[in-house]
Design a protein around this motif. Sequence first.
Motif, mmCIF file in Angstrom:
data_model
loop_
_atom_site.group_PDB
_atom_site.id
_atom_site.type_symbol
_atom_site.label_atom_id
_atom_site.label_comp_id
_atom_site.label_asym_id
_atom_site.label_seq_id
_atom_site.Cartn_x
_atom_site.Cartn_y
_atom_site.Cartn_z
ATOM 1 N N ALA A 86 3.053 4.622 -7.075
ATOM 2 C CA ALA A 86 3.873 5.837 -7.191
ATOM 3 C C ALA A 86 5.228 5.602 -6.544
ATOM 4 C CB ALA A 86 3.169 7.019 -6.518
ATOM 5 N N PRO A 87 6.321 5.792 -7.278
ATOM 6 C CA PRO A 87 7.645 5.677 -6.664
ATOM 7 C C PRO A 87 7.777 6.614 -5.462
ATOM 8 C CG PRO A 87 7.826 5.794 -9.048
ATOM 9 C CD PRO A 87 6.398 6.078 -8.721
ATOM 10 N N LEU A 88 8.619 6.229 -4.520
ATOM 11 C CA LEU A 88 8.791 7.010 -3.298
ATOM 12 C C LEU A 88 9.168 8.457 -3.599
ATOM 13 C CD1 LEU A 88 8.909 7.186 -0.232
ATOM 14 C CD2 LEU A 88 11.265 6.293 -0.339
ATOM 15 N N ALA A 89 9.974 8.680 -4.633
ATOM 16 C CA ALA A 89 10.352 10.055 -4.985
ATOM 17 C C ALA A 89 9.132 10.894 -5.340
ATOM 18 C CB ALA A 89 11.347 10.054 -6.142
ATOM 19 N N VAL A 90 8.120 10.271 -5.947
ATOM 20 C CA VAL A 90 6.891 10.986 -6.298
ATOM 21 C C VAL A 90 6.107 11.340 -5.040
ATOM 22 C CG1 VAL A 90 4.657 10.762 -7.462
ATOM 23 C CG2 VAL A 90 6.753 9.999 -8.606
ATOM 24 N N ALA A 91 6.005 10.395 -4.103
ATOM 25 C CA ALA A 91 5.314 10.672 -2.843
ATOM 26 C C ALA A 91 6.006 11.796 -2.088
ATOM 27 C CB ALA A 91 5.250 9.410 -1.991
ATOM 28 N N GLY B 67 6.985 -1.733 -0.606
ATOM 29 C CA GLY B 67 5.965 -2.580 -1.205
ATOM 30 C C GLY B 67 4.575 -1.996 -1.140
ATOM 31 N N SER B 68 4.476 -0.738 -0.704
ATOM 32 C CA SER B 68 3.173 -0.081 -0.638
ATOM 33 C C SER B 68 2.898 0.682 -1.924
ATOM 34 C CB SER B 68 3.111 0.872 0.554
ATOM 35 O OG SER B 68 3.949 1.996 0.359
ATOM 36 N N LEU B 69 1.698 1.218 -2.012
ATOM 37 C CA LEU B 69 1.288 1.995 -3.180
ATOM 38 C C LEU B 69 2.223 3.165 -3.432
ATOM 39 C CD1 LEU B 69 -1.261 2.347 -5.182
ATOM 40 C CD2 LEU B 69 -1.984 4.112 -3.561
ATOM 41 N N VAL B 70 2.809 3.730 -2.377
ATOM 42 C CA VAL B 70 3.656 4.912 -2.523
ATOM 43 C C VAL B 70 5.139 4.592 -2.332
ATOM 44 C CG1 VAL B 70 1.872 6.589 -1.972
ATOM 45 C CG2 VAL B 70 3.141 5.518 -0.109
ATOM 46 N N ASN B 71 5.477 3.322 -2.393
ATOM 47 C CA ASN B 71 6.883 2.897 -2.378
ATOM 48 C C ASN B 71 6.952 1.485 -2.937
ATOM 49 O OD1 ASN B 71 9.632 2.682 -1.948
ATOM 50 N ND2 ASN B 71 9.480 2.494 0.284
ATOM 51 N N PRO B 72 6.561 1.314 -4.215
ATOM 52 C CA PRO B 72 6.416 -0.031 -4.781
ATOM 53 C C PRO B 72 7.768 -0.656 -5.142
ATOM 54 C CG PRO B 72 5.990 1.600 -6.466
ATOM 55 C CD PRO B 72 6.193 2.370 -5.181
#
Length: 514
Positions: A278-283, A316-321
């Motif tokens: 999920a892009p950071l904006a989505v998180a 590089g995480s699931l919520v900021n790929p």
Amino acid sequence: MTREAFDAIELEILRNQLESVAEEMGEVLVRGAFSPNITERRDCSTALFDDAGRLVAQAEHIPVHLGAMPAAVGAVIDRDPVPGDAFLLNDPFAGGTHLPDLTLVSPVVEGGEIVAYAVSRAHHADVGGATPGSMPADSTEIHAEGIRVPPTRVVAGGEQREDVIDLLLANVRNPRERRADLQAQLAANQRGQERVTALLADHGDRLLAAFDAVMDYSRERIEHELDALPDGEYRAADVLEGSGDEEIPVVATVTIDGQCLSVDFTGTADQVPGNLNAPLAVARSAVYYVVRCITDSEIPPNHGCYEPISVIAPSGSLVNPSPPAAVVGGNVETSQRVADVTFAALAKAAPDVVPAASQGTMNNLIVGGPDFTYYETIGGGAGGTPEQDGESGVQVGMTNTENTPIEALELAYPLRINEYALRGDSGGTGAHSGGDGLIRELVLESPATVSLLTERRRVPPAGRAGGADGKTGRNLIDGELAPAKVTRRLDAGATVRIETPGGGGYGPIDEDGT
């Protein structure tokens, strides 16, 4: 000009006028579009931003769209827009969310200067890629998910750039439908420009000063709400369902410090090979949604609501790929889990406010053939609350779309609905039970590719405060159990059955069974 320069009545009038601009834009978009995904499901959002890219007013549309829109406007501002421009984008690494969501950003001009932006976002039923509907269950990089559009001028000097639009349409299925939906977005933004210009004629610079005033008002009210919560650090964890028995951890640590709230996703999984990134904006959008849910719903939604909130997500995480990560499932499914864990953490600070977990998935169904693509999300059970039972068969969390009527679906596509009903006894029991999920079974009347992107098929929606968990969902293709995430080519006559999860129950059942 500060908020104190406006009396309460004038500020309320101006706030409502600004919100009416966003609402009217939404009506133009829905009425002008062609695809049932927009005209029936209303999978679209509209909003008004100031010249710095701060949200001023929004229509009450899709949470995951609206909370992520500021990133899109910021990406356009970085491209130095000038009067007469309109920019289109969908790139999740440059202001977008996932590729089917096309965002149009149009400057509003007064006296030769940009003073605001009219913005619309709509989920287009296909933007190219490996499978019809542009939401393959098995994508491992973004290139399989459709055409990727960084902020690009589609209007320059007040004239549409037909070469750019032709380039886009050459890469999608059903280009006539895509063109019609895009024209509806252009019309919606034009209506927003016209309405703001009319308000400027009535109020002059006082309208622009009201942008800051309404944001200040919302910020002060959110700060007051946060200040009433107990300071502390609250942690929760949950999982997403990967391939096989894989569980992908999502961890949130919420820190409340006076009038500020932060959410740290350290401990969440690294970005994955599949499309749940999920892009950071989505998180951020999911966090904003949760905070809005636990605070006064009457607070006007704008940038001021989000100023006291910060989100930390390791790169590089699931919520900021990082690109070229596949992300199409992150927008629809990971956003739901981010909301779930943030709710769970805040339940420790506000136990009398936070409900049990709702279904925690959008139950994405994508069906497409040579000459059609259809997309829908399917409702399920909402969690029980401290005051009442959860609702049954509703959209929850990061989606706010409407039901596609059977008649509209069967008229537009070679599909037939066999069954559409509540899934009895799927909500968790409790003092206040969770809502029931839905059953949706359809039959293909021509060969098609079917993709399912779903969650809560192994791990149930959690009960709260002693309530029982909701029932997990099930996917069946031709009567056989199918994975939570799957893409298959099916023949005419094949059946696809989706049984959606129920919501968790809230509170224990008394000894007498009540």
